[in-house]
Design a protein around this motif. Structure first.
Motif, short mmCIF file in Angstrom:
data_model
loop_
_atom_site.label_atom_id
_atom_site.label_comp_id
_atom_site.label_asym_id
_atom_site.label_seq_id
_atom_site.Cartn_x
_atom_site.Cartn_y
_atom_site.Cartn_z
N ASP A 119 -7.05 -2.17 -9.95
CA ASP A 119 -8.48 -1.92 -10.17
C ASP A 119 -9.11 -3.31 -10.37
O ASP A 119 -8.95 -3.92 -11.42
CB ASP A 119 -8.56 -1.05 -11.44
N SER A 162 0.85 -1.20 0.00
CA SER A 162 0.00 0.00 0.00
C SER A 162 0.88 1.25 0.00
O SER A 162 0.41 2.34 -0.33
CB SER A 162 -0.98 -0.01 1.17
N LYS A 163 2.16 1.07 0.32
CA LYS A 163 3.09 2.22 0.20
C LYS A 163 3.64 2.30 -1.23
O LYS A 163 3.59 3.33 -1.88
CB LYS A 163 4.25 2.07 1.19
N ASP A 164 4.14 1.17 -1.75
CA ASP A 164 4.80 1.18 -3.08
C ASP A 164 3.81 1.21 -4.25
O ASP A 164 4.17 1.62 -5.35
CB ASP A 164 5.66 -0.10 -3.26
N ARG A 165 2.62 0.67 -4.07
CA ARG A 165 1.57 0.63 -5.09
C ARG A 165 2.06 0.06 -6.44
O ARG A 165 1.89 0.68 -7.50
CB ARG A 165 0.99 2.03 -5.31
N LEU A 181 -0.47 -0.07 -9.47
CA LEU A 181 -1.26 1.14 -9.71
C LEU A 181 -1.87 1.13 -11.12
O LEU A 181 -1.15 1.02 -12.13
CB LEU A 181 -0.39 2.38 -9.51
N GLY A 182 -3.18 1.23 -11.18
CA GLY A 182 -3.88 1.32 -12.48
C GLY A 182 -4.00 0.01 -13.23
O GLY A 182 -4.54 -0.02 -14.34
N LYS A 188 -6.20 -4.35 -4.22
CA LYS A 188 -6.67 -2.97 -4.32
C LYS A 188 -5.72 -2.02 -3.58
O LYS A 188 -5.38 -0.95 -4.09
CB LYS A 188 -8.09 -2.86 -3.75
N SER A 189 -5.26 -2.44 -2.41
CA SER A 189 -4.30 -1.59 -1.67
C SER A 189 -3.01 -1.40 -2.45
O SER A 189 -2.33 -0.39 -2.30
CB SER A 189 -3.92 -2.22 -0.33
N ALA A 190 -2.66 -2.39 -3.27
CA ALA A 190 -1.44 -2.28 -4.08
C ALA A 190 -1.68 -1.43 -5.34
O ALA A 190 -0.80 -1.30 -6.18
CB ALA A 190 -0.94 -3.66 -4.46
N GLY A 191 -2.89 -0.90 -5.46
CA GLY A 191 -3.17 0.02 -6.56
C GLY A 191 -4.03 -0.56 -7.67
O GLY A 191 -4.43 0.17 -8.59
#
Ligand code: ADE
Length: 426
Positions: free
Chosen positions: A73, A40-43, A46-47, A68-71
């Motif tokens: 969808d 959830s910090k590094d994501r 994402l997308g 989801k926390s890792a970014g």
């Protein structure tokens, strides 16, 4: 709040109960929690659009939350019409804002509509349990293929299907066989299937196992787990196999081994765990002991030839929610659990969270691997079935051991040198 997301579930008012149960499961999933905190910090996702076709359980909910926390969808659909926990689906939609298309007991038509709803999300990563997303993309949604980074596969049956596709040259993107990671099948397939299958049989029937003759068809990792736990309940366990090595292993593990046609005559229970079709067939039903309880723990409902059972029967009753009792023309009764679908998920809650923790940690790390490897150097993974990288397997094992407070020894320099040399003999 559902933020206007599209979804199709039984009842949103079940959300609070679902969230309570998801959080209960999370307490047994420390590896996933660790990854969630970290990512959830590094994501790293994402997308990234991920569609998961998985059993909608409390454990899967924690996987979806981690992705989801890792970014990512994420959207989910069910990988079996009978395994959805409707309260979990509601919790994900209402409290986590994750679209879910799954209703417990849905028809086959609805099941496929839901798969297509999940594909309308235009995933770049698929997460399958049984290969239905990958199969449907290749059959009817090929427009999605060019953007695909890859897929992951959770179960033995799915891996077999995908390897067949790859052997035919039909697989058009890479898939990682999460099932084949050691931190997956050593634990999930053996201890998870072992406990949850017995749980499903007992919840469905409330029948005592001690002193009964219990046939396990197939001595793979799942069959081993089921046999081990049935023995623990005091049942007389018999194994049937087609593979001589597995049959030998079953025998030396202390089980009786014989052909199913003989075993059927003395069976109080017959449980299939083979991944193959019609392993319990008409000829076995013709000699089966009166009152025999039949159940399946393999992924698809094809292991027991249900049309053959129907053809032999003159009556069918439903004495308990997950039991159908067939009366045969000669008066014998055969009881089928959970319509021949996965008894551990249809009549119980699937594998306990403790083992799903490792399976789903592999899923998360493989999704990150697909996203980062392919982004960095697009095209490095060929369009075939890949093993989980060994460092992912080891990381999951190490994190699990740490969470259990178990420390292990390290090789000394002298031992390392010895293991990599060939000149030191007797
Ligand atoms: N497969 C077997 N048990 C499961 C569970 N508890 N959650 C998701 N998939 C599963």
């Amino acid at each position: 709040m559902t933020d206007n997301i599209r979804f199709d579930i039984r009842n949103t008012s079940l959300a609070e109960q679902g969230t309570q149960r998801i959080n209960w499961a999370l307490a047994e999933m420390p590896v996933l929690q660790n990854l969630k905190n970290h990512f959830s910090k590094d994501r790293p996702l994402l997308g990234i659009r991920i569609s998961g076709c998985l059993h909608i359980t409390t454990e899967t909910a924690n996987l979806a939350r981690t992705l989801k926390s890792a970014g990512a969808d994420v959207v989910l659909c069910a990988s079996n019409p009978l395994s959805t926990q409707d309260d979990v689906a509601a919790a994900l939609v209402v409290n986590d804002n994750i679209p879910v298309f799954a209703i417990h007991g849905e028809t086959t038509e609805k099941y496929y509509q839901h798969i297509h709803a999940a594909l309308d999300h235009k995933p770049v990563i698929t997460m399958d349990d049984g290969a239905d997303l990958v199969s449907e993309i290749h059959k009817t949604r090929q427009e999605l293929i060019p953007a695909m980074l890859g897929g992951t596969e959770e179960t033995t049956t799915g891996v077999i299907r995908l390897r067949a596709m790859a052997a035919d040259g039909a697989l058009k993107f890479p898939v990682i066989a999460v099932n084949d990671a050691m931190t997956k099948h050593f634990f999930d397939n053996r201890y998870g299937t072992g406990q949850s299958t017995l749980d499903g049989i007992i919840r469905a029937t409330n029948v005592l196992l001690a002193g009964k003759t219990f046939i396990v068809v197939g001595y793979g990792w799942c069959g081993r787990g089921i046999a081990m736990r049935a023995k623990g309940h005091g049942a007389r366990v018999v194994i049937t196999e087609v593979d001589p090595l597995k049959a030998l292993e079953a025998s030396m593990d202390g089980f009786q081994v014989m052909p199913l046609l003989e075993a059927a005559k003395i069976s109080d229970f017959i449980i299939t765990a083979t991944g193959d079709k019609h392993v319990v067939d008409l000829k076995h039903m013709q000699v089966m002991k009166n009152g025999c309880i039949l159940a399946n723990s393999g992924h698809f409902n094809v292991e027991i030839n249900i049309p053959a059972l129907e053809s032999l029967s003159v009556d069918k009753q439903r004495p308990r929610p997950s039991v159908e009792e067939y009366t045969l023309r000669d008066g014998r009764k055969i009881r089928l659990l959970a319509e021949g679908r996965l008894v551990n998920l249809a009549a119980a809650e699937g594998h306990p969270s403790t083992v799903m923790d490792m399976s789903f940690a592999n899923q998360v790390l493989c999704a990150v691997y697909l996203a980062t490897t392919r982004h960095k150097d697009k095209g490095t993974l060929s369009n075939t079935v890949h093993n989980v990288p060994i460092d992912i397997d080891q990381e999951v094992a190490q994190l699990k051991l740490k969470s259990m407070g178990i420390r292990i020894d390290k090789l000394t320099k002298e031992q390392q040198a010895y293991l990599s040399s060939w000149d030191e003999g007797t």
